[in-house]
Design an enzyme around this catalytic site. Structure first.
Site, PDB file in Angstrom:
ATOM      1  N   ASP A  53     -40.513   7.153 -37.068  1.00 26.56           N
ATOM      2  CA  ASP A  53     -40.629   8.826 -38.091  1.00 26.56           C
ATOM      3  C   ASP A  53     -42.133   9.165 -38.086  1.00 26.56           C
ATOM      4  O   ASP A  53     -42.320   8.214 -37.951  1.00 26.56           O
ATOM      5  CB  ASP A  53     -39.789   8.514 -39.507  1.00 26.56           C
ATOM      6  CG  ASP A  53     -39.547   9.950 -40.365  1.00 26.56           C
ATOM      7  OD1 ASP A  53     -40.270  10.272 -40.192  1.00 26.56           O
ATOM      8  OD2 ASP A  53     -38.147  10.053 -39.588  1.00 26.56           O
ATOM      9  N   HIS A  82     -41.448  15.132 -37.663  1.00 28.29           N
ATOM     10  CA  HIS A  82     -41.089  13.424 -38.105  1.00 28.29           C
ATOM     11  C   HIS A  82     -41.845  12.473 -36.705  1.00 28.29           C
ATOM     12  O   HIS A  82     -40.941  11.339 -36.142  1.00 28.29           O
ATOM     13  CB  HIS A  82     -39.746  13.021 -38.019  1.00 28.29           C
ATOM     14  CG  HIS A  82     -39.208  13.200 -39.202  1.00 28.29           C
ATOM     15  ND1 HIS A  82     -39.398  12.910 -40.685  1.00 28.29           N
ATOM     16  CD2 HIS A  82     -38.179  14.099 -39.761  1.00 28.29           C
ATOM     17  CE1 HIS A  82     -38.359  13.814 -41.627  1.00 28.29           C
ATOM     18  NE2 HIS A  82     -37.473  14.742 -40.910  1.00 28.29           N
ATOM     19  N   GLU A 117     -36.085  19.232 -39.468  1.00 28.26           N
ATOM     20  CA  GLU A 117     -37.429  19.552 -40.328  1.00 28.26           C
ATOM     21  C   GLU A 117     -38.284  19.356 -40.265  1.00 28.26           C
ATOM     22  O   GLU A 117     -39.208  18.435 -39.686  1.00 28.26           O
ATOM     23  CB  GLU A 117     -37.364  18.187 -41.409  1.00 28.26           C
ATOM     24  CG  GLU A 117     -35.963  17.562 -42.399  1.00 28.26           C
ATOM     25  CD  GLU A 117     -35.954  16.883 -43.605  1.00 28.26           C
ATOM     26  OE1 GLU A 117     -35.058  17.310 -44.373  1.00 28.26           O
ATOM     27  OE2 GLU A 117     -36.153  15.777 -42.775  1.00 28.26           O
TER      28      GLU A 117
END
Ligand code: ACM
Ligand code: ZN
Length: 518
Positions: free
Chosen positions: A197, A260, A327
């Site tokens: 991440d 990420h 995201e």
């Protein structure tokens, strides 16, 4: 005479009642598919032995575990493990591999006064029979011994998962092994590790040593405790995979892309759309979602992931590989000449379709390795890759859409399954009320909902004790939802059984949250 018969009948009935533990008094969790209480008890003694029907490594290991479990009930002596070459004594506890109609993870468990039989077509089924027997062995069940019972059991869902975020905060191998143990106690079978991440890269990749040299440690200026950094060598993970296999827990690795991905971009500055330099930072020290992501117009990006996945699949034998996909802010792709050129060349409409293009290329890589791709539900935007499966975290509508198109779906919505949220927001009772099958799907489409999963993101609660308290006791609600028949929905009944598990969890070192305190 009539009075005498009545007296004898009452006497026999009283005796039977005291020698029967009714199913509603058993503390089994998750509750099995079928439970029939019988009269009497099997009392383990110094003569008790455990017999395995095949001399395989898996059965010898499982038989040994059962002997250890029984040793606590028969303090003088640990039961002997008898292998298949010997005859099974009549009063033995028998683990027998045999075909059955209960599926790969199903089992039958028969406890009589004379002996105990667990039968299943796989070591996984036998393991679950042993776990159920372990719950019957608890001294709280009966002081007389193991209550006689016939159990037929199989899981409702094939994916009974928990995700641990190892990136925001490193999770020690010791904690991962403990987590596997606890999952196996409640018949959960997928440990999804979020390994990469913006906050760190946690898996050794031999071709890209910078990922763990630089990407697994926050810069010194953030003064993060040592325990929050680190990475797993490939050998560490191979050993963990084996540990999981013995307990029927599959490790599904997640390599997050295209967003990420700051840990990657900070180590390999040729991969983002803009040049950097970048460095990783603790979650609360900057943007919670970094806007820089891997460039979709640069062939080097795909070369990087192709090389990474070739090492990942060599370590993790799981059928599924998780590629994240959630995201991913599109600002950099909108402004990047290489990404825009890719959109044009491929005849794509926008950056959402560019993400689909990205995911399809990764799917091709995984297909070559004979693996299946699963990603968070954003991978639906811009078109789903042909064979992709979806992990649905935003509501359940995306999962419903994917299932209607014939894609497999794991349900893990924020509403019921996010265990980094507070207990005020998601109590055990609320998690237990989760219905993972949305209304309006046909029977064939419902079959594409292959399971459910609880998720734990490690940005707020960062120590093993805090993580435990976020997971327990509410993880048991998800374990039962994932395993037990859909008709098993009584909260008071679940609550009674869950409360009985709390001291058992505490004995195995779990720091459980007390939901009874205001
Ligand atoms: C997620 O919670 N962003 C999958
Ligand atoms: Zn770009």
């Amino acid at each position: 005479m009539i009075r005498r018969t009545a007296f004898i009948t009452i006497w026999i009935m009283t005796a039977l009642i005291s020698f029967t533990v009714y199913s509603e008094d058993l503390s089994l969790l998750p509750w099995p598919m079928e439970v029939q209480s019988q009269t009497g008890f099997y009392a383990p003694s110094i003569h008790t032995s455990v017999y395995i029907s095949e001399d395989t490594e898996a059965l010898r290991w499982l038989g040994g575990r059962l002997c250890d479990m029984l040793a606590s009930a028969i303090p003088e002596q640990k039961p002997k493990l008898l292998e298949a070459s010997q005859a099974a004594p009549k009063d033995a506890i028998v683990l027998r591999m045999m075909p059955s109609s209960l599926g790969d993870e199903g089992y039958t468990l028969d406890v009589t006064e004379q002996g105990i039989q667990i039968q299943a077509p796989t070591p996984a089924g036998l393991l679950y029979g042993v776990q159920t027997l372990g719950q019957l062995l608890q001294p709280t069940v009966s002081p007389h011994g193991i209550p006689c019972v016939r159990i037929k059991d199989q899981p409702r869902f094939q994916w009974r998962g928990l995700m641990l975020d190892c990136s925001r905060t490193f999770q020690s191998l010791d904690y991962l092994r403990k987590t596997i143990d606890r999952m196996a106690m409640y018949k959960m079978n997928v440990l999804h590790l979020h390994l990469t991440d913006d906050q760190g890269w946690r898996l050794e990749i031999k071709r890209y040593p910078e990922l763990t040299r630089k990407g697994a440690r926050f810069p010194e200026k953030y003064k993060q405790p040592d325990a929050y950094h680190g990475f797993y060598t490939q050998e560490d993970m191979r050993a963990l995979v084996k540990y999981g296999q013995q307990r029927n827990v599959t490790i599904v690795p997640e390599i997050e892309l295209p967003g990420h991905s700051l840990a990657i971009l900070s180590c390999y500055p040729e991969l983002p759309c803009t040049g950097g330099p970048f460095e990783i930072y603790p979650f609360f020290e900057g943007d919670h979602i970094t806007r820089d992501i891997a460039c979709a117009g640069n062939e080097k990006t795909f070369e990087f992931f192709e090389n990474v996945f070739s090492e990942v699949v060599a370590v993790f034998p799981s059928a599924f590989i998780h590629i994240g996909g959630d995201e991913a802010p599109k600002d950099r792709w909108e402004a990047c000449s290489k990404c825009q050129a890719r959109i044009k060349e491929e005849g794509l409409k926008n950056t959402h379709e560019l993400q689909s293009y990205f995911v399809k290329r990764i799917e091709d890589i995984l297909t070559k390795h004979n693996r299946r791709l699963i990603g968070w539900d954003e991978i639906l935007e811009g078109g789903l890759a042909p064979n992709a499966s979806v992990m649905n975290w935003r509501g359940v509508e995306n999962g419903k859409a994917a299932a209607s198109m014939g894609h497999d779906v794991v349900m893990s919505p924020t509403t019921h399954c996010y265990f980094d949220y507070t207990y005020e927001r998601i109590s055990s009772e609320h998690a237990y009320s989760f219905n993972p099958i949305p209304e309006g799907l046909s029977d064939a489409q419902k079959k594409h909902i292959i399971g459910i999963q609880a998720n734990f993101w490690s940005h707020i609660d960062r120590t093993p004790a805090r993580t435990d308290a976020q997971l327990f006791p509410r993880l048991l609600a998800i374990a039962e939802r994932a395993w037990s028949p859909k008709e098993q929905t009584s909260w008071p009944d679940f609550y009674r059984r869950q409360q009985q598990q709390i001291p058992i969890l505490q004995v195995s070192g779990v720091v459980s949250y007390d939901e009874t305190k205001p």
